[in-house]
Design a protein around this motif. Structure first.
Motif, short mmCIF file in Angstrom:
data_model
loop_
_atom_site.label_atom_id
_atom_site.label_comp_id
_atom_site.label_asym_id
_atom_site.label_seq_id
_atom_site.Cartn_x
_atom_site.Cartn_y
_atom_site.Cartn_z
N LEU A 25 -18.58 -45.36 16.67
CA LEU A 25 -18.70 -45.83 18.06
C LEU A 25 -19.35 -47.21 18.08
O LEU A 25 -18.89 -48.14 18.75
N PHE A 26 -20.41 -47.36 17.28
CA PHE A 26 -21.14 -48.64 17.25
C PHE A 26 -20.21 -49.74 16.72
O PHE A 26 -20.10 -50.81 17.30
N ASN A 27 -19.53 -49.46 15.63
CA ASN A 27 -18.71 -50.51 14.98
C ASN A 27 -17.56 -50.99 15.86
O ASN A 27 -17.22 -52.17 15.85
N TYR A 28 -16.98 -50.08 16.64
CA TYR A 28 -15.77 -50.45 17.38
C TYR A 28 -16.03 -50.86 18.83
O TYR A 28 -15.13 -51.33 19.51
N SER A 29 -17.25 -50.64 19.34
CA SER A 29 -17.49 -50.92 20.77
C SER A 29 -18.05 -52.32 20.97
O SER A 29 -18.82 -52.81 20.14
N LYS A 30 -17.70 -52.91 22.13
CA LYS A 30 -18.22 -54.26 22.46
C LYS A 30 -19.62 -54.17 23.06
O LYS A 30 -20.48 -55.01 22.83
N LEU A 31 -19.82 -53.12 23.85
CA LEU A 31 -21.08 -52.98 24.60
C LEU A 31 -21.29 -51.49 24.86
O LEU A 31 -20.36 -50.79 25.27
N ILE A 32 -22.49 -51.02 24.58
CA ILE A 32 -22.80 -49.58 24.76
C ILE A 32 -24.05 -49.42 25.62
O ILE A 32 -25.09 -50.02 25.31
N VAL A 33 -23.93 -48.65 26.71
CA VAL A 33 -25.13 -48.24 27.46
C VAL A 33 -25.46 -46.83 26.98
O VAL A 33 -24.65 -45.92 27.09
N ASP A 34 -26.65 -46.69 26.43
CA ASP A 34 -27.07 -45.45 25.77
C ASP A 34 -28.10 -44.72 26.65
O ASP A 34 -29.23 -45.20 26.81
N THR A 35 -27.74 -43.57 27.21
CA THR A 35 -28.67 -42.86 28.10
C THR A 35 -29.42 -41.75 27.36
O THR A 35 -30.16 -40.98 27.97
N ARG A 36 -29.17 -41.64 26.00
CA ARG A 36 -29.79 -40.53 25.26
C ARG A 36 -30.53 -40.99 24.00
O ARG A 36 -30.90 -40.17 23.17
N ASN A 37 -30.65 -42.30 23.83
CA ASN A 37 -31.26 -42.84 22.59
C ASN A 37 -30.49 -42.35 21.37
O ASN A 37 -31.06 -42.16 20.29
N ALA A 38 -29.18 -42.16 21.54
CA ALA A 38 -28.34 -41.67 20.43
C ALA A 38 -28.14 -42.76 19.39
O ALA A 38 -27.81 -42.48 18.24
N PHE A 39 -28.36 -44.02 19.78
CA PHE A 39 -28.13 -45.15 18.86
C PHE A 39 -29.46 -45.76 18.41
O PHE A 39 -29.57 -46.95 18.17
N LYS A 40 -30.48 -44.90 18.28
CA LYS A 40 -31.81 -45.44 17.96
C LYS A 40 -31.83 -46.11 16.59
O LYS A 40 -32.65 -46.96 16.31
N GLU A 41 -30.86 -45.73 15.72
CA GLU A 41 -30.84 -46.35 14.37
C GLU A 41 -30.33 -47.80 14.42
O GLU A 41 -30.44 -48.54 13.47
N PHE A 42 -29.73 -48.17 15.54
CA PHE A 42 -29.09 -49.50 15.59
C PHE A 42 -29.97 -50.47 16.40
O PHE A 42 -30.31 -50.18 17.54
N ASP A 43 -30.28 -51.59 15.81
CA ASP A 43 -31.05 -52.59 16.56
C ASP A 43 -30.11 -53.76 16.82
O ASP A 43 -29.95 -54.65 15.98
N ASP A 44 -29.43 -53.71 17.95
CA ASP A 44 -28.37 -54.70 18.20
C ASP A 44 -28.30 -54.94 19.72
O ASP A 44 -28.36 -53.98 20.50
N PRO A 45 -28.19 -56.19 20.16
CA PRO A 45 -28.17 -56.46 21.61
C PRO A 45 -27.01 -55.80 22.35
O PRO A 45 -27.06 -55.65 23.56
N LYS A 46 -25.97 -55.35 21.59
CA LYS A 46 -24.86 -54.69 22.32
C LYS A 46 -25.21 -53.25 22.68
O LYS A 46 -24.44 -52.58 23.37
N ILE A 47 -26.37 -52.77 22.20
CA ILE A 47 -26.83 -51.44 22.61
C ILE A 47 -27.87 -51.64 23.72
O ILE A 47 -28.93 -52.24 23.49
N VAL A 48 -27.56 -51.17 24.91
CA VAL A 48 -28.50 -51.29 26.04
C VAL A 48 -28.97 -49.88 26.40
O VAL A 48 -28.15 -49.05 26.81
N LYS A 49 -30.27 -49.59 26.18
CA LYS A 49 -30.77 -48.22 26.38
C LYS A 49 -31.49 -48.09 27.73
O LYS A 49 -32.14 -49.04 28.18
N ILE A 50 -31.39 -46.92 28.33
CA ILE A 50 -32.24 -46.67 29.53
C ILE A 50 -33.67 -46.57 29.02
O ILE A 50 -33.92 -46.21 27.88
N GLY A 51 -34.61 -46.94 29.87
CA GLY A 51 -36.03 -46.84 29.49
C GLY A 51 -36.47 -47.96 28.58
O GLY A 51 -37.54 -47.88 27.99
N VAL A 52 -35.63 -48.97 28.44
CA VAL A 52 -35.99 -50.14 27.62
C VAL A 52 -35.53 -51.37 28.37
O VAL A 52 -34.44 -51.38 28.96
N ASN A 53 -36.33 -52.44 28.36
CA ASN A 53 -35.90 -53.66 29.06
C ASN A 53 -35.25 -54.58 28.04
O ASN A 53 -35.96 -55.12 27.19
#
Ligand code: SAJ
Length: 440
Positions: free
Chosen positions: A412-440
């Motif tokens: 999912l991470f490799n193929y997506s342009k932009l991900i809004v993560d509402t479950r911290n499922a992508f906590k292993e990835f530190d990348d600006p294309k991951i936008v998490k709830i509860g984080v600015n």
């Protein structure tokens, strides 16, 4: 004098009791299966003839009950599904497991219990043990069952016995099931409680007797209101952390290292399911009818109901960083069921997020490996789209609502342009294309 108490105690001890389960849903069917396996003569009563036919064909419609189990108990044990309430005349005990939804005005809808009582009263007889399991407000067992039967001249605790025992079924839970989850049970009189404990402890490992149906009714609501309020609290902390520019997920993990006095809850896109969004409202309604306003319950409901809007705003922010308005953007929701690895869509926050995005002009689709379609508020059938990882880049934004195990987050991470993560499922990835709830 007929001693119904001794007679019923003997029948239960000798497994000669004939037990009915009214309502064969996610609570009643597992209960009927466990009773059957404990060698009782069991009648499963449900108005839905489709359910009865499926069971007679040896087919299960409940995810945690296999077809083999249904075939086994109908063939080798004395389990009989029926839509005919008249069988109650021949029963020694009956458990009532019918739905207790909320009305549109968020008041308890007890119409299913009332409908059962209208049938039960026709076939009521002395010596019957009645146990209500449907989640409801404190006082229901007394008001809808005891008072009704006393008006017919029956004397509770002498010629019939009455208990409340809340269900604790957690669909999809592979550790806890009907047999090994401790069960609270409260009878109207001591004899009622003793008979209820006698029956239920013959097929459930741990029974927790309490002094009355009201305590049992209240304990269920306390359990789930506790959960709703704590989820609302952590959701509010997520929105606060977002404002403060602090990562709520890292903060929770740090707090969770405290070995005592802390219990971990995690933010999410809102709360779904058949229990947590509803049960607190039974308590709030009962409080109001006793002229007591529960600020905690009302505030928790308000915060939890706000989360889909918070997620929508987060998606708007995320698309903005890609110079994209919501209007006209292609958005894919992943995971519509209210919690991982099940197909249940009831009260799922993903449904609300879907509507908000569509109303905002986005071109929205969803994928869920378990929940294959739903009907939107216009009555239109919305079908889950096939998840083709190679085509994910065609979406301007992917929103992870429920992290089913079936999803491969690396792909999912490799193929997506932009991900809004509402479950911290992508906590292993530190990348600006991951936008998490509860984080600015
Ligand atoms: N949720 C959060 N954050 C959390 C926990 C849950 O956002 O920290 C959300 C979930 O995503 C879901 C909703 O809340 O949308 C409800 O989740 P849940 O885990 O409470 O699952 P339910 O609704 O199936 O709750 C049932 C309840 N069981 C019964 O009423 C018998 C509840 O009491 C259990 O605690 C829960 O299962 C469980 O622990 O699995």
């Amino acid at each position: 004098m007929n001693n119904y108490y001794n007679q019923l105690t003997e029948k239960i001890k000798n497994r000669n009791a004939r037990v009915g389960v009214i309502g064969l849903g996610y609570v009643g069917l597992p209960l009927a299966v466990e009773l059957s396996k404990s060698d009782y003569i069991v009648y499963g009563i449900d108005l839905d003839n489709k359910k009865i036919d499926q069971l007679l064909n040896g087919d299960s419609y409940i995810m945690d009950i296999s077809n083999e189990e249904i075939k086994y108990i109908t063939k080798y044990f004395k389990f009989t599904p029926t839509s005919n309430f008249e069988i109650i005349k021949d029963l020694d005990a009956v458990s009532i497991c019918v739905p207790t939804p909320l009305t549109k005005s968020q008041d308890p809808d007890i119409s299913y219990i009332i409908a059962v009582m209208n049938e039960l009263k026709k076939y009521m007889h002395k010596g019957l043990l009645i146990t209500l399991e449907s989640t409801t407000y404190p006082g229901t067992t007394e008001e809808l069952i005891e008072q009704e039967l006393n008006n017919q001249g029956y004397i509770v605790g002498e010629d019939y016995f009455l208990c409340f025992s809340p269900e604790r079924i957690d669909p999809g839970n592979t550790c806890y099931n009907t047999r090994n989850t401790p069960k609270v049970l409260g009878g109207t009189t001591r004899k009622c409680t003793k008979l209820g404990v006698e029956l239920y402890s013959s097929f459930i490992d741990t029974i927790v007797p309490v002094s009355s149906p009201k305590v049992a009714e209240m304990s269920k609501l306390l359990e789930n209101t506790f959960r709703s309020i704590n989820i609302a609290f952590i959701n509010e902390m997520a929105m606060l952390s977002d404002k403060l520019g602090i990562d709520i997920w890292e903060t929770i993990d740090a707090a969770n290292t405290k070995p005592f006095g802390f219990m971990k809850f995690t933010p999410g896109p809102g709360i779904g399911g058949h229990c947590i969004p509803l049960d607190p409202m039974f308590l709030a309604w009962k409080a109001k009818s006793s002229n007591f306003f529960s600020r905690f319950i009302e505030a928790a409901q308000e915060i939890n109901k706000h989360m889909p809007e918070y997620v929508y705003n987060k998606v708007s922010y995320a698309l903005n960083t890609h110079q994209k308005p919501i209007m006209g953007s292609r958005v894919l929701l992943l995971g519509m069921a209210y919690k991982p690895d099940i197909d249940d869509l009831r009260e799922s926050p993903g449904l609300e997020i879907y509507e908000l995005l569509r109303n905002g002009g986005a071109n929205v689709e969803y994928n869920d490996p378990h929940a294959h379609s739903f009907t939107d508020k216009y009555g239109e059938k919305i079908v889950s789209v096939k998840l083709e990882y190679s085509r994910l880049a065609e979406y301007d934004c992917i929103i992870l609502i429920t992290n089913h195990k079936a999803y491969d987050n690396n792909i999912l991470f490799n193929y997506s342009k932009l991900i809004v993560d509402t479950r911290n499922a992508f906590k292993e990835f530190d990348d600006p294309k991951i936008v998490k709830i509860g984080v600015n």
